[in-house]
Design an enzyme around this catalytic site. Structure first.
Site, mmCIF file in Angstrom:
data_model
loop_
_atom_site.group_PDB
_atom_site.id
_atom_site.type_symbol
_atom_site.label_atom_id
_atom_site.label_comp_id
_atom_site.label_asym_id
_atom_site.label_seq_id
_atom_site.Cartn_x
_atom_site.Cartn_y
_atom_site.Cartn_z
ATOM 1 N N ASP A 12 0.835 -1.207 0.000
ATOM 2 C CA ASP A 12 0.000 0.000 0.000
ATOM 3 C C ASP A 12 0.870 1.258 0.000
ATOM 4 O OD1 ASP A 12 -2.383 1.356 -0.073
ATOM 5 O OD2 ASP A 12 -2.849 1.095 2.043
ATOM 6 N N GLY A 13 0.329 2.327 -0.567
ATOM 7 C CA GLY A 13 1.003 3.626 -0.525
ATOM 8 C C GLY A 13 1.616 4.073 -1.843
ATOM 9 N N ASN A 60 -10.913 -2.565 -5.715
ATOM 10 C CA ASN A 60 -10.130 -1.590 -6.483
ATOM 11 C C ASN A 60 -10.780 -1.233 -7.828
ATOM 12 O OD1 ASN A 60 -6.946 -2.866 -5.254
ATOM 13 N ND2 ASN A 60 -8.068 -1.061 -4.554
ATOM 14 N N SER A 186 -8.223 -4.742 4.903
ATOM 15 C CA SER A 186 -8.756 -4.449 3.567
ATOM 16 C C SER A 186 -9.143 -5.720 2.793
ATOM 17 C CB SER A 186 -7.767 -3.601 2.763
ATOM 18 O OG SER A 186 -7.487 -2.406 3.435
HETATM 19 C C1 IPE Z 1 -5.405 -2.792 -0.332
HETATM 20 O O1 IPE Z 1 -5.070 -1.473 -0.519
HETATM 21 C C2 IPE Z 1 -5.437 -3.509 -1.657
HETATM 22 C C3 IPE Z 1 -4.146 -3.714 -2.302
HETATM 23 C C4 IPE Z 1 -2.986 -3.437 -1.783
HETATM 24 C C5 IPE Z 1 -4.227 -4.295 -3.628
HETATM 25 P P1 IPE Z 1 -6.189 -0.343 -0.697
HETATM 26 O O2 IPE Z 1 -5.453 0.940 -0.832
HETATM 27 O O3 IPE Z 1 -7.113 -0.705 -1.787
HETATM 28 O O4 IPE Z 1 -6.977 -0.442 0.682
HETATM 29 P P2 IPE Z 1 -7.842 0.639 1.459
HETATM 30 O O5 IPE Z 1 -8.845 1.182 0.490
HETATM 31 O O6 IPE Z 1 -6.904 1.705 1.931
HETATM 32 O O7 IPE Z 1 -8.437 -0.125 2.602
HETATM 33 C C1 IPE Z 2 -1.466 0.159 -3.461
HETATM 34 O O1 IPE Z 2 -1.254 1.525 -3.522
HETATM 35 C C2 IPE Z 2 -1.654 -0.463 -4.834
HETATM 36 C C3 IPE Z 2 -3.039 -0.863 -5.148
HETATM 37 C C4 IPE Z 2 -4.044 -0.858 -4.319
HETATM 38 C C5 IPE Z 2 -3.290 -1.277 -6.527
HETATM 39 P P1 IPE Z 2 -2.467 2.549 -3.550
HETATM 40 O O2 IPE Z 2 -2.816 2.841 -4.973
HETATM 41 O O3 IPE Z 2 -3.581 2.084 -2.711
HETATM 42 O O4 IPE Z 2 -1.780 3.837 -2.905
HETATM 43 P P2 IPE Z 2 -2.424 4.859 -1.876
HETATM 44 O O5 IPE Z 2 -2.984 4.062 -0.739
HETATM 45 O O6 IPE Z 2 -3.482 5.615 -2.613
HETATM 46 O O7 IPE Z 2 -1.276 5.727 -1.461
HETATM 47 MG MG MG Z 3 -4.086 2.333 -0.748
#
Ligand code: IPE
Ligand code: IPE
Ligand code: MG
Length: 230
Positions: A12-13, A60, A186
């Protein structure tokens, strides 16, 4: 030092990493793919048997269509680019989730890479794609109901259900890592994480590297796993 047999990661991030740099979100995802490569290599070096990474959740799809489309283009590109690396490092590729709902070209690339790496014997890299723990449990219950209708269902216990999950062939994760500081699951591996040790780091996924994996494993080694016993 005990090396976890199975490490699961909520990557994440990526979006925040890109925003901090004034870049489009997809640049964060691209850099995140580099982290997948580094962490997979570290798992091979350390002898981790299974590495499951949460790459795309069933939730997603709620993101803007252009980000979703770009993620699948990146996935195909990643598979094509990494296949020789996976072969060189003896990594076996696998996938969990409702794979049949992914774009056709992604499914083909994935199936091809899975077939080509099927006999590799180092780390198994499991991509969680169009995955959620709840849909996985729903799919397992549907399979059990089909068995019941066919008259082949015996006793239902934890093993019967586990055998119907996408992860039937893998042990439960020993260590869960979540980057970017979020304290939630999540919808990831809800059944399998029951007794998994959790490591949350503030680092954003594109900044997470081999040293961070080693640090998480070192912290894991200080934990006392009790499974409800003494
Ligand atoms: C969890 O991250 C899903 C993946 C890493 C693929 P998200 O960014 O989608 O989760 P939430 O929305 O912060 O819970
Ligand atoms: C995780 O990074 C990757 C996926 C969920 C595909 P994010 O896209 O959720 O990044 P943030 O949480 O918005 O920073
Ligand atoms: Mg995220």
């Amino acid at each position: 030092m005990t090396v976890p047999r199975h490490i699961a990661i909520i990557m994440d991030g990526n979006g925040r990493w890109a925003r901090e740099r004034g870049l489009p979100r997809i640049k964060g995802h691209e850099q995140g793919a580099e982290s997948v490569r580094a962490v997979t290599e570290a798992c091979v070096e350390l002898g981790v048997e299974f590495l499951t990474v949460y790459a795309f959740s069933t939730e997603n799809w709620k993101r803007p269509a252009d980000e979703v489309a770009a993620l699948f283009v990146l996935l195909e590109h990643f598979i094509a680019q990494e296949l020789p690396v996976l072969m060189k490092n003896n990594v076996r590729l696998a996938a969990i989730g409702r794979i049949h709902e992914l774009p056709e070209s992604c499914q083909r690339a994935l199936a091809d890479a899975i077939a080509q790496t099927a006999a590799n014997t180092a780390t198994t890299l499991i991509l969680a794609l169009n995955y959620s723990g709840r849909t996985e449990i729903i799919d397992a219950v549907r399979a059990l109901c089909a068995d019941a209708a066919a008259g082949t269902l015996g006793e239902i216990d934890a093993d019967t259900l586990s055998a119907r999950l996408y992860t039937a062939a893998y042990p439960d994760p020993d260590l869960l890592i979540r980057t970017s500081g979020e304290m939630r699951l999540s919808n990831f591996l809800l059944w399998q994480l029951s007794y998994t040790e959790i490591h949350v780091t503030e680092k954003l996924w594109p900044d997470f590297g081999k040293a961070d994996l080693r640090a998480a494993i070192a912290e894991f080694n200080k934990r006392q796993r009790r499974y409800g016993g003494l």
